[in-house]
Motif scaffolding. Sequence first.
Motif, PDB file in Angstrom:
ATOM      1  N   VAL A  23       0.872  -1.175   0.000  1.00  0.00           N
ATOM      2  CA  VAL A  23       0.000   0.000   0.000  1.00  0.00           C
ATOM      3  C   VAL A  23       0.908   1.222   0.000  1.00  0.00           C
ATOM      4  CG1 VAL A  23      -1.819   1.250   1.222  1.00  0.00           C
ATOM      5  CG2 VAL A  23      -1.695  -1.257   1.405  1.00  0.00           C
ATOM      6  N   ILE A  24       0.761   2.080  -0.993  1.00  0.00           N
ATOM      7  CA  ILE A  24       1.590   3.293  -1.043  1.00  0.00           C
ATOM      8  C   ILE A  24       0.730   4.458  -0.560  1.00  0.00           C
ATOM      9  CG2 ILE A  24       3.144   4.690  -2.459  1.00  0.00           C
ATOM     10  CD1 ILE A  24       2.959   2.466  -4.621  1.00  0.00           C
ATOM     11  N   GLY A  25       1.154   5.105   0.536  1.00  0.00           N
ATOM     12  CA  GLY A  25       0.393   6.234   1.081  1.00  0.00           C
ATOM     13  C   GLY A  25      -0.153   5.907   2.460  1.00  0.00           C
ATOM     14  N   ILE A  28      -5.594   8.335   5.451  1.00  0.00           N
ATOM     15  CA  ILE A  28      -6.731   7.524   5.900  1.00  0.00           C
ATOM     16  C   ILE A  28      -7.049   6.399   4.903  1.00  0.00           C
ATOM     17  CG2 ILE A  28      -8.537   9.019   4.901  1.00  0.00           C
ATOM     18  CD1 ILE A  28      -8.795   7.332   8.305  1.00  0.00           C
ATOM     19  N   THR A  29      -6.860   6.672   3.601  1.00  0.00           N
ATOM     20  CA  THR A  29      -7.194   5.657   2.605  1.00  0.00           C
ATOM     21  C   THR A  29      -6.257   4.454   2.746  1.00  0.00           C
ATOM     22  OG1 THR A  29      -7.924   7.418   1.133  1.00  0.00           O
ATOM     23  CG2 THR A  29      -7.564   5.270   0.130  1.00  0.00           C
ATOM     24  N   GLY A  30      -4.946   4.735   2.790  1.00  0.00           N
ATOM     25  CA  GLY A  30      -3.976   3.647   2.939  1.00  0.00           C
ATOM     26  C   GLY A  30      -4.155   2.924   4.262  1.00  0.00           C
ATOM     27  N   ALA A  31      -4.400   3.688   5.326  1.00  0.00           N
ATOM     28  CA  ALA A  31      -4.551   3.078   6.655  1.00  0.00           C
ATOM     29  C   ALA A  31      -5.762   2.142   6.675  1.00  0.00           C
ATOM     30  CB  ALA A  31      -4.703   4.163   7.707  1.00  0.00           C
ATOM     31  N   THR A  56      -3.235  15.042   3.370  1.00  0.00           N
ATOM     32  CA  THR A  56      -4.535  15.667   3.620  1.00  0.00           C
ATOM     33  C   THR A  56      -5.181  15.146   4.905  1.00  0.00           C
ATOM     34  OG1 THR A  56      -4.704  15.724   1.240  1.00  0.00           O
ATOM     35  CG2 THR A  56      -6.701  16.213   2.442  1.00  0.00           C
ATOM     36  N   SER A  57      -4.837  13.938   5.297  1.00  0.00           N
ATOM     37  CA  SER A  57      -5.552  13.311   6.415  1.00  0.00           C
ATOM     38  C   SER A  57      -5.215  13.877   7.787  1.00  0.00           C
ATOM     39  CB  SER A  57      -5.318  11.798   6.395  1.00  0.00           C
ATOM     40  OG  SER A  57      -5.809  11.255   5.194  1.00  0.00           O
ATOM     41  N   SER A  58      -4.339  14.880   7.867  1.00  0.00           N
ATOM     42  CA  SER A  58      -4.226  15.600   9.146  1.00  0.00           C
ATOM     43  C   SER A  58      -4.704  17.031   8.975  1.00  0.00           C
ATOM     44  CB  SER A  58      -2.771  15.610   9.632  1.00  0.00           C
ATOM     45  OG  SER A  58      -1.933  16.179   8.640  1.00  0.00           O
ATOM     46  N   LEU A 372     -12.697  11.494   4.355  1.00  0.00           N
ATOM     47  CA  LEU A 372     -12.233  10.854   5.583  1.00  0.00           C
ATOM     48  C   LEU A 372     -13.318   9.911   6.115  1.00  0.00           C
ATOM     49  CD1 LEU A 372      -9.776  11.460   7.710  1.00  0.00           C
ATOM     50  CD2 LEU A 372     -11.573  12.579   8.990  1.00  0.00           C
ATOM     51  N   THR A 373     -14.542  10.411   6.134  1.00  0.00           N
ATOM     52  CA  THR A 373     -15.665   9.677   6.716  1.00  0.00           C
ATOM     53  C   THR A 373     -15.897   8.323   6.049  1.00  0.00           C
ATOM     54  OG1 THR A 373     -16.683  11.839   7.052  1.00  0.00           O
ATOM     55  CG2 THR A 373     -18.127   9.933   7.279  1.00  0.00           C
ATOM     56  N   THR A 374     -15.606   8.218   4.768  1.00  0.00           N
ATOM     57  CA  THR A 374     -15.992   7.006   4.031  1.00  0.00           C
ATOM     58  C   THR A 374     -14.806   6.058   3.793  1.00  0.00           C
ATOM     59  OG1 THR A 374     -15.759   8.280   1.993  1.00  0.00           O
ATOM     60  CG2 THR A 374     -17.987   8.024   2.846  1.00  0.00           C
TER      61      THR A 374
HETATM   62  C1  LIG Z   1      -9.565  21.268   3.682  1.00  0.00           C
HETATM   63  C2  LIG Z   1     -10.176  19.905   3.686  1.00  0.00           C
HETATM   64  C3  LIG Z   1     -11.174  19.597   4.582  1.00  0.00           C
HETATM   65  C4  LIG Z   1     -11.724  18.317   4.595  1.00  0.00           C
HETATM   66  N1  LIG Z   1     -12.650  18.032   5.545  1.00  0.00           N
HETATM   67  C5  LIG Z   1     -13.170  16.796   5.606  1.00  0.00           C
HETATM   68  C6  LIG Z   1     -14.072  16.477   6.637  1.00  0.00           C
HETATM   69  O1  LIG Z   1     -14.344  17.279   7.531  1.00  0.00           O
HETATM   70  N2  LIG Z   1     -14.600  15.232   6.643  1.00  0.00           N
HETATM   71  C7  LIG Z   1     -14.301  14.311   5.698  1.00  0.00           C
HETATM   72  O2  LIG Z   1     -14.861  13.223   5.743  1.00  0.00           O
HETATM   73  N3  LIG Z   1     -13.411  14.571   4.714  1.00  0.00           N
HETATM   74  C8  LIG Z   1     -12.827  15.789   4.670  1.00  0.00           C
HETATM   75  N4  LIG Z   1     -11.902  16.087   3.712  1.00  0.00           N
HETATM   76  C9  LIG Z   1     -11.491  15.040   2.770  1.00  0.00           C
HETATM   77  C10 LIG Z   1     -10.454  14.114   3.403  1.00  0.00           C
HETATM   78  O3  LIG Z   1      -9.586  14.830   4.242  1.00  0.00           O
HETATM   79  C11 LIG Z   1      -9.644  13.413   2.314  1.00  0.00           C
HETATM   80  O4  LIG Z   1     -10.530  12.797   1.427  1.00  0.00           O
HETATM   81  C12 LIG Z   1      -8.729  12.344   2.889  1.00  0.00           C
HETATM   82  O5  LIG Z   1      -7.960  12.823   3.974  1.00  0.00           O
HETATM   83  C13 LIG Z   1      -7.801  11.818   1.801  1.00  0.00           C
HETATM   84  O6  LIG Z   1      -7.022  10.806   2.362  1.00  0.00           O
HETATM   85  P1  LIG Z   1      -5.977  10.002   1.503  1.00  0.00           P
HETATM   86  O7  LIG Z   1      -5.392   8.966   2.395  1.00  0.00           O
HETATM   87  O8  LIG Z   1      -6.593   9.536   0.248  1.00  0.00           O
HETATM   88  O9  LIG Z   1      -4.883  11.084   1.115  1.00  0.00           O
HETATM   89  P2  LIG Z   1      -3.714  11.685   2.032  1.00  0.00           P
HETATM   90  O10 LIG Z   1      -4.135  11.840   3.430  1.00  0.00           O
HETATM   91  O11 LIG Z   1      -3.186  12.874   1.361  1.00  0.00           O
HETATM   92  O12 LIG Z   1      -2.633  10.535   2.020  1.00  0.00           O
HETATM   93  C14 LIG Z   1      -1.837  10.260   0.891  1.00  0.00           C
HETATM   94  C15 LIG Z   1      -0.436  10.021   1.400  1.00  0.00           C
HETATM   95  O13 LIG Z   1       0.372   9.502   0.343  1.00  0.00           O
HETATM   96  C16 LIG Z   1       1.686   9.928   0.590  1.00  0.00           C
HETATM   97  N5  LIG Z   1       2.468   9.785  -0.641  1.00  0.00           N
HETATM   98  C17 LIG Z   1       2.389  10.522  -1.783  1.00  0.00           C
HETATM   99  N6  LIG Z   1       3.276  10.068  -2.692  1.00  0.00           N
HETATM  100  C18 LIG Z   1       3.920   9.013  -2.124  1.00  0.00           C
HETATM  101  C19 LIG Z   1       4.952   8.134  -2.569  1.00  0.00           C
HETATM  102  N7  LIG Z   1       5.501   8.241  -3.784  1.00  0.00           N
HETATM  103  N8  LIG Z   1       5.396   7.170  -1.727  1.00  0.00           N
HETATM  104  C20 LIG Z   1       4.851   7.029  -0.489  1.00  0.00           C
HETATM  105  N9  LIG Z   1       3.859   7.846  -0.028  1.00  0.00           N
HETATM  106  C21 LIG Z   1       3.402   8.824  -0.826  1.00  0.00           C
HETATM  107  C22 LIG Z   1       1.528  11.377   1.034  1.00  0.00           C
HETATM  108  O14 LIG Z   1       2.651  11.820   1.770  1.00  0.00           O
HETATM  109  C23 LIG Z   1       0.255  11.302   1.870  1.00  0.00           C
HETATM  110  O15 LIG Z   1       0.530  11.193   3.266  1.00  0.00           O
HETATM  111  C24 LIG Z   1     -11.299  17.345   3.674  1.00  0.00           C
HETATM  112  C25 LIG Z   1     -10.289  17.656   2.761  1.00  0.00           C
HETATM  113  C26 LIG Z   1      -9.714  18.919   2.788  1.00  0.00           C
HETATM  114  C27 LIG Z   1      -8.608  19.243   1.855  1.00  0.00           C
END
Ligand SMILES: Cc1cc2nc3c(=O)[nH]c(=O)nc-3n(C[C@H](O)[C@H](O)[C@H](O)COP(=O)(O)OP(=O)(O)OC[C@H]3O[C@@H](n4cnc5c(N)ncnc54)[C@H](O)[C@@H]3O)c2cc1C
Length: 527
Positions: A23-25, A28-31, A56-58, A372-374
């Motif tokens: 899992v790359i990333g 919340i999605t990767g976790a 984005t997940s923090s 995040l929620t889903t």
């Molecule tokens: C301002 C804002 C407010 C939001 N508010 C809400 C809310 O209140 N409720 C809700 O349900 N959703 C909310 N969302 C949506 C939610 O936060 C995102 O959908 C979610 O956090 C995305 O998670 P993710 O794991 O897909 O991406 P991320 O959390 O971005 O994780 C992807 C990870 O991949 C890593 N990565 C990238 N490239 C590589 C690589 N080559 N090798 C290894 N790792 C890599 C990055 O460092 C990153 O940590 C909000 C979004 C934003 C921007």
Amino acid sequence: MEWTHGWRESAWKDLDQKWDVIVIGGGITGAGILRQCAHAGLKAVLFEADDFASGTSSRSSKLVHGGLRYLKNAQVRVTLEAVTEREYLLKQGRGLVNRLSFLYPCLEGDTMPGWVFGAGLILYDLMAHQWSHRSYDMEDMRELCPLLTTPALKRGFRFFDAQTDDARLVLRLIRESVSGEALALNYARVNTLLKTNAGRVCGVVVRDSSNLADEEREVQARVVINATGAWADQLRGQVGFAPRLRPLRGSHLVFSCNRLPLTRAVTFQHPKDGRPVFVLPWEGAVIFGTTDVDQGQNIITDPSISEAEAGYLLDSLKFVFPKQELTSADVIATFSGIRPVVDTGKSNPSAESREHVIWDESGLLTVSGGKLTTFRIMARDALKVVRKHLGPITFDPDIPVVDAFPVEAEEILAEAHLTPAQSLRLLGRYGFPSARSLTSENVDMEIISTTPYFWAELRHAALTEGVVHLDDLLLRRIRLGLLLPNGGQDQMPRIRSIVQTELGWDDKRWQEEERSYRELWNRAYRL
Ligand SMILES: Cc1cc2nc3c(=O)[nH]c(=O)nc-3n(C[C@H](O)[C@H](O)[C@H](O)COP(=O)(O)OP(=O)(O)OC[C@H]3O[C@@H](n4cnc5c(N)ncnc54)[C@H](O)[C@@H]3O)c2cc1C
């Protein structure tokens, strides 16, 4: 694997084996995917380029919510799924996901009439099989929220949603996944995808990105999942696929409770464009957001708020709470994140769908979009595709998303002289074994300034939560960088003494870490 002294070195050694899933990333999605893989008995490893949840997940609004605004955009399925997940997470994630009361003031000049919002609330409640919203006249609204002194107030509503600590949710999922066969490494960047002669992805080249070690490995797996959020197109490009995401930045302002003393959240339509914005009491402070602006393809790790975004947010606060006379000097911190949203070419960024996608491209499985929620739904959908690649695997899509506490957990923690709310909070943030260990010695059980955190939490995080750099500790494990003025500068002497003891940093290392934390805070978290 326990994240105690020396864990990174042994994790790098453990990589030399054939994995079922990479899992790359580590957002919340990767976790969520790692957690499902671990439950399915798969040998899975997660690589995060920076710190866990540092993307984005923090940086979300920390809401576990259906998203009333998606109803307006006719994304009923997104709302229904998210409302169902909210109710599930409120039960399973007790202490980490909490119900939150919201007020919605109807204002003169709103683009959406109050009755439409009221109709949306009926649907919202019906989706959750409850009836919890109410409507109020202007006087009642002022009584419920004396800060609502705007002459534009006409009437309003109360309803419920939920709130969490996004980074802690990610961490808890990862921690509880790596107790078995799964492995997770932060500061491990995937630079290159490995391919078979036929061009199918079969592994990755991963490199230590902590600046502290010089490790690089080729790691093979039967399935490679791209859970890199807004960065997903970068890896997809390596297998020849054109970008499909539209990275949208959203920013928040943080205020101290003294300047915005709210006991409930308030959401209202921004007077300029009618977008819903949220004022949220959170961890002893108040966060306010968000914006929705195109980030372009410059998707940096630590995005920051622009002057225009800050002005847009402050203007609306002045309009709704005029007597508070808020100015930029009241902002104690800011934070910005980048939404991974699928690009359908809409002129208004806020109108883009928040549905998640799974693309299976030359053996690279990209899971992105969503909320995040889903995350649980996204992880389950991902596992269904993994099953197609690996053949039959036994996975129960309904396994509990976090480990349940034993029934006597709250009683055991009460021995540390905590209030029931404090015990539950620690259980929710850390899970039972860690909550018990961090309270058992009864040291450092004092609160840090205006936050709800105990100093014992900071010590525990430094010692056992995979902290590599100071910002991991102060921005994601214990979020002093968001909640205290100047990134928690006043607390630095005590932080230093704990960190140097628990992480064994000498004075030189501490000074380097403090300098780079300060530089990062000034660049991405300060107005
Ligand atoms: C301002 C804002 C407010 C939001 N508010 C809400 C809310 O209140 N409720 C809700 O349900 N959703 C909310 N969302 C949506 C939610 O936060 C995102 O959908 C979610 O956090 C995305 O998670 P993710 O794991 O897909 O991406 P991320 O959390 O971005 O994780 C992807 C990870 O991949 C890593 N990565 C990238 N490239 C590589 C690589 N080559 N090798 C290894 N790792 C890599 C990055 O460092 C990153 O940590 C909000 C979004 C934003 C921007």
